[in-house]
Design a protein around this motif. Structure first.
Motif, PDB file in Angstrom:
ATOM      1  N   ALA A   1     -49.918 -54.658 -29.366  1.00 20.96           N
ATOM      2  CA  ALA A   1     -49.046 -55.534 -29.458  1.00 20.96           C
ATOM      3  C   ALA A   1     -47.845 -55.681 -28.245  1.00 20.96           C
ATOM      4  O   ALA A   1     -47.443 -54.478 -27.603  1.00 20.96           O
ATOM      5  N   SER A   2     -47.708 -56.862 -27.873  1.00 22.35           N
ATOM      6  CA  SER A   2     -46.482 -56.843 -26.667  1.00 22.35           C
ATOM      7  C   SER A   2     -45.325 -56.462 -27.190  1.00 22.35           C
ATOM      8  O   SER A   2     -45.043 -56.348 -28.409  1.00 22.35           O
ATOM      9  N   GLN A   3     -44.432 -56.393 -26.142  1.00 21.48           N
ATOM     10  CA  GLN A   3     -42.993 -55.651 -26.619  1.00 21.48           C
ATOM     11  C   GLN A   3     -42.204 -56.622 -27.263  1.00 21.48           C
ATOM     12  O   GLN A   3     -41.392 -56.546 -28.195  1.00 21.48           O
ATOM     13  N   GLY A   4     -42.485 -58.104 -27.140  1.00 24.48           N
ATOM     14  CA  GLY A   4     -41.756 -59.210 -28.025  1.00 24.48           C
ATOM     15  C   GLY A   4     -42.258 -58.922 -29.301  1.00 24.48           C
ATOM     16  O   GLY A   4     -41.548 -59.539 -30.205  1.00 24.48           O
ATOM     17  N   LEU A   5     -43.275 -58.618 -29.620  1.00 26.78           N
ATOM     18  CA  LEU A   5     -43.718 -58.511 -31.097  1.00 26.78           C
ATOM     19  C   LEU A   5     -43.323 -56.884 -31.781  1.00 26.78           C
ATOM     20  O   LEU A   5     -43.829 -56.570 -32.716  1.00 26.78           O
ATOM     21  N   GLY A   6     -42.864 -56.155 -31.120  1.00 21.79           N
ATOM     22  CA  GLY A   6     -42.463 -54.812 -31.497  1.00 21.79           C
ATOM     23  C   GLY A   6     -43.420 -53.623 -30.903  1.00 21.79           C
ATOM     24  O   GLY A   6     -43.146 -52.736 -31.262  1.00 21.79           O
ATOM     25  N   GLY A   7     -44.233 -53.982 -29.902  1.00 24.10           N
ATOM     26  CA  GLY A   7     -45.094 -53.009 -29.529  1.00 24.10           C
ATOM     27  C   GLY A   7     -44.341 -52.481 -28.291  1.00 24.10           C
ATOM     28  O   GLY A   7     -43.340 -52.803 -27.719  1.00 24.10           O
TER      29      GLY A   7
END
Length: 164
Positions: free
Chosen positions: A36-42
């Motif tokens: 997951a990208s940082q925008g999705l909590g990753g």
């Protein structure tokens, strides 16, 4: 809320069996693959966990216990480095006369991490073996300490696909 972390067992190895040692003793290593990208909590980085697992059938009629300990290194979402967390758990499972039902209880401890107090939960559940290949379970998890929901209802269905 809990961040979503996808993981896969890297290694899961049975070291000793109950027949020879009194307990089944195993170890497991898990690596969380960044999906997951940082925008999705990753975090965009790997996480690592290692566990020691022990279990035993205490009686011929099926009273069973599981005892686990582990440590995880979780990558920080907004900075370098990792935060470590310890897990300790113990559970028992007892068959209910009649052969298809069983009762399980569990106590789980997660050590504190930055921004998160320690967590302690208990779970109580029932399982029904509808067929040797299908088991259905329901339970209630109760938070005894920590910033998590006080009650959670858990539902599961397990299907054995044979020796794959």
């Amino acid at each position: 809320s809990f961040p979503t972390r996808r993981s896969s067992d890297l290694v899961h190895c049975l070291f000793r069996t109950q027949d020879k040692f009194g307990f089944d003793v195993a170890g497991k290593v898990i690596i969380k693959v960044p999906t997951a990208s940082q925008g999705l909590g990753g975090t965009g980085r790997f996480d690592y966990s290692g566990f020691a697992l022990a279990s035993r059938d205490f009686t011929k009629w099926g009273f069973h216990g599981d005892f686990n300990g582990g440590v995880s290194a979780f990558s920080r979402p907004n900075g370098p480095g990792y935060d470590n967390q310890v897990l300790l758990s113990g559970s028992t499972t007892s068959p209910i006369p009649g052969g298809r039902w069983q009762y399980t209880n569990e106590l789980v401890y997660f050590s504190p991490m930055p921004g998160q107090d320690y967590r302690l939960t208990t779970m109580h559940g029932l399982s029904y073996a509808a067929h040797r290949y299908a088991t259905y379970s329901a339970g209630v998890q109760v938070a005894l300490h920590g910033d998590i929901p006080h009650y959670q209802v858990l539902l599961a269905a397990s299907f054995n696909l044979g020796h794959l």
